[in-house]
Scaffold this active site. Structure first.
Site, short mmCIF file in Angstrom:
data_model
loop_
_atom_site.label_atom_id
_atom_site.label_comp_id
_atom_site.label_asym_id
_atom_site.label_seq_id
_atom_site.Cartn_x
_atom_site.Cartn_y
_atom_site.Cartn_z
N LYS A 11 0.78 -1.31 0.04
CA LYS A 11 0.04 -0.16 -0.07
C LYS A 11 0.87 1.21 -0.08
O LYS A 11 2.02 1.25 0.36
CB LYS A 11 -0.80 -0.08 1.10
CG LYS A 11 -1.91 -1.17 1.18
CD LYS A 11 -3.09 -1.05 2.58
CE LYS A 11 -3.75 -2.19 2.54
NZ LYS A 11 -4.76 -1.76 3.62
N TYR A 51 -12.55 -1.67 -3.12
CA TYR A 51 -13.19 -1.79 -1.35
C TYR A 51 -14.52 -1.85 -1.55
O TYR A 51 -14.94 -1.44 -0.33
CB TYR A 51 -12.17 -0.94 -0.95
CG TYR A 51 -10.89 -1.28 -0.18
CD1 TYR A 51 -10.88 -2.46 0.30
CD2 TYR A 51 -9.81 -0.42 -0.70
CE1 TYR A 51 -9.39 -3.08 0.77
CE2 TYR A 51 -8.34 -1.07 -0.23
CZ TYR A 51 -8.36 -2.43 0.42
OH TYR A 51 -6.99 -2.53 0.93
N PHE A 59 -14.83 3.69 8.15
CA PHE A 59 -13.48 4.11 7.67
C PHE A 59 -13.39 4.22 6.25
O PHE A 59 -12.38 4.33 5.76
CB PHE A 59 -12.65 3.08 8.33
CG PHE A 59 -12.80 1.63 8.17
CD1 PHE A 59 -12.37 0.98 6.88
CD2 PHE A 59 -13.53 0.90 9.07
CE1 PHE A 59 -12.54 -0.29 6.57
CE2 PHE A 59 -13.72 -0.57 8.58
CZ PHE A 59 -13.44 -1.09 7.39
N ARG A 87 -1.75 -14.56 4.42
CA ARG A 87 -2.46 -13.82 5.78
C ARG A 87 -1.60 -14.06 6.77
O ARG A 87 -1.49 -13.19 7.66
CB ARG A 87 -3.66 -14.46 5.62
CG ARG A 87 -4.44 -13.99 4.48
CD ARG A 87 -6.05 -14.33 4.65
NE ARG A 87 -6.80 -13.45 5.90
CZ ARG A 87 -7.09 -12.23 5.51
NH1 ARG A 87 -6.70 -11.68 4.30
NH2 ARG A 87 -7.87 -11.85 6.54
N THR A 93 -4.84 -7.50 11.09
CA THR A 93 -5.13 -6.28 10.09
C THR A 93 -4.52 -5.18 10.82
O THR A 93 -4.03 -4.12 10.56
CB THR A 93 -6.66 -6.12 9.88
OG1 THR A 93 -6.90 -7.26 9.16
CG2 THR A 93 -7.17 -4.93 9.12
N ARG A 104 3.06 -6.73 9.14
CA ARG A 104 2.61 -5.75 9.41
C ARG A 104 3.11 -5.33 11.10
O ARG A 104 3.28 -4.29 11.37
CB ARG A 104 0.96 -5.66 9.81
CG ARG A 104 0.29 -5.78 8.31
CD ARG A 104 -1.12 -6.33 8.55
NE ARG A 104 -1.79 -5.87 7.25
CZ ARG A 104 -2.96 -6.86 6.85
NH1 ARG A 104 -3.30 -7.81 7.57
NH2 ARG A 104 -3.52 -6.35 5.94
N ASN A 114 -1.64 0.21 7.10
CA ASN A 114 -1.20 -1.20 7.39
C ASN A 114 -0.64 -2.10 6.49
O ASN A 114 -0.09 -3.22 6.49
CB ASN A 114 -2.28 -2.16 8.20
CG ASN A 114 -3.23 -2.65 6.99
OD1 ASN A 114 -3.27 -1.89 5.91
ND2 ASN A 114 -4.13 -3.50 7.28
N HIS A 117 -2.15 -5.62 1.71
CA HIS A 117 -3.34 -6.25 1.79
C HIS A 117 -3.23 -7.55 1.13
O HIS A 117 -2.38 -7.75 0.22
CB HIS A 117 -4.43 -5.43 0.86
CG HIS A 117 -5.69 -6.00 0.15
ND1 HIS A 117 -6.80 -6.36 1.23
CD2 HIS A 117 -5.85 -6.87 -0.78
CE1 HIS A 117 -7.79 -7.14 0.84
NE2 HIS A 117 -7.12 -7.59 -0.54
N GLU A 128 -10.23 -10.50 -6.92
CA GLU A 128 -9.14 -9.38 -6.84
C GLU A 128 -8.03 -9.41 -7.76
O GLU A 128 -7.51 -8.29 -8.40
CB GLU A 128 -8.59 -9.50 -5.44
CG GLU A 128 -9.64 -8.90 -4.30
CD GLU A 128 -9.26 -9.05 -2.97
OE1 GLU A 128 -9.89 -8.65 -1.92
OE2 GLU A 128 -7.98 -9.62 -2.91
P1 CMP Z 1 -7.21 -4.76 4.25
O1 CMP Z 1 -6.77 -5.92 4.25
O2 CMP Z 1 -6.60 -3.96 2.85
O3 CMP Z 1 -8.91 -4.46 4.34
C1 CMP Z 1 -9.48 -3.52 4.32
C2 CMP Z 1 -8.59 -2.33 5.01
O4 CMP Z 1 -9.48 -1.31 5.77
C3 CMP Z 1 -7.79 -2.97 6.16
O5 CMP Z 1 -6.81 -3.52 5.60
C4 CMP Z 1 -7.40 -1.69 6.90
O6 CMP Z 1 -6.52 -0.92 6.17
C5 CMP Z 1 -8.54 -0.84 6.62
N1 CMP Z 1 -9.52 -0.70 8.26
C6 CMP Z 1 -10.00 -1.88 8.65
N2 CMP Z 1 -10.56 -1.40 9.69
C7 CMP Z 1 -10.31 -0.09 10.00
C8 CMP Z 1 -10.36 0.91 10.84
N3 CMP Z 1 -11.31 0.67 12.13
N4 CMP Z 1 -10.11 2.08 10.74
C9 CMP Z 1 -9.21 2.51 9.67
N5 CMP Z 1 -9.06 1.66 8.44
C10 CMP Z 1 -9.56 0.30 8.96
#
Ligand code: CMP
Length: 140
Positions: A11, A51, A59, A87, A93, A104, A114, A117, A128
């Site tokens: 990212k 997304y 968020f 994963r 996450t 991470r 983070n 993905h 995807e």
């Molecule tokens: P990802 O695995 O890319 O899938 C969805 C993304 O949403 C996740 O990683 C995070 O980067 C983001 N995300 C999930 N929960 C939150 C949150 N509570 N606040 C901000 N970003 C979030």
């Protein structure tokens, strides 16, 4: 165990900190092959589409803003049990909950920033991958 393909993104928070090589090395060191890779600066429409499953979440705006704030490396990773393996390599996450040694834990700044993905299941991996790559761009 089966050879699988999964979709991965490095990212913008990570590409901005010049971590593309460091993160890619973690994948390769864990037996995943990069069978497709390209650097994209995604549009708002592309980020919202990718997304879309999260569009009602509080968020969502922050997520789209972050994903359009700089370049992303979109990749297809191939290997034994690649979806679950990736994963595990990524970690939770929320980096505050990520295990030692995960990407991470090592690199992520926050749940929103983070660093990576990865697809969570075979169906999402197929969707995807197809969102970002045509079949001829994937070379195993
Ligand atoms: P990802 O695995 O890319 O899938 C969805 C993304 O949403 C996740 O990683 C995070 O980067 C983001 N995300 C999930 N929960 C939150 C949150 N509570 N606040 C901000 N970003 C979030």
């Amino acid at each position: 165990m089966a050879i699988e393909r999964t979709f991965s993104m490095i990212k913008p928070d990570a590409t901005k900190r010049n971590l593309t090589g460091a993160i890619t090395k973690v994948f390769e060191d864990n037996g995943l092959r990069i069978v497709a890779s390209k650097r994209v600066w995604m549009s708002k429409r592309e980020a919202e589409g990718f997304y879309a499953v999260h569009k009602e979440r509080p968020f969502f705006g922050e997520l789209v803003e972050g994903m359009t704030s700089g370049p992303t490396i979109v990749q297809v990773l191939e290997g034994e049990n690649a979806i679950l393996k990736n994963r595990e390599i990524m970690g939770a996450t929320n980096p505050a909950q990520a295990a030692e040694g995960t990407i991470r834990k090592q690199f992520a700044l926050s749940i929103g920033e983070n660093s990576v993905h990865g697809s969570d299941a075979p169906e999402t991996a197929a969707e995807e991958i197809a969102y970002w790559f045509s079949a001829t761009e994937i070379v195993g």
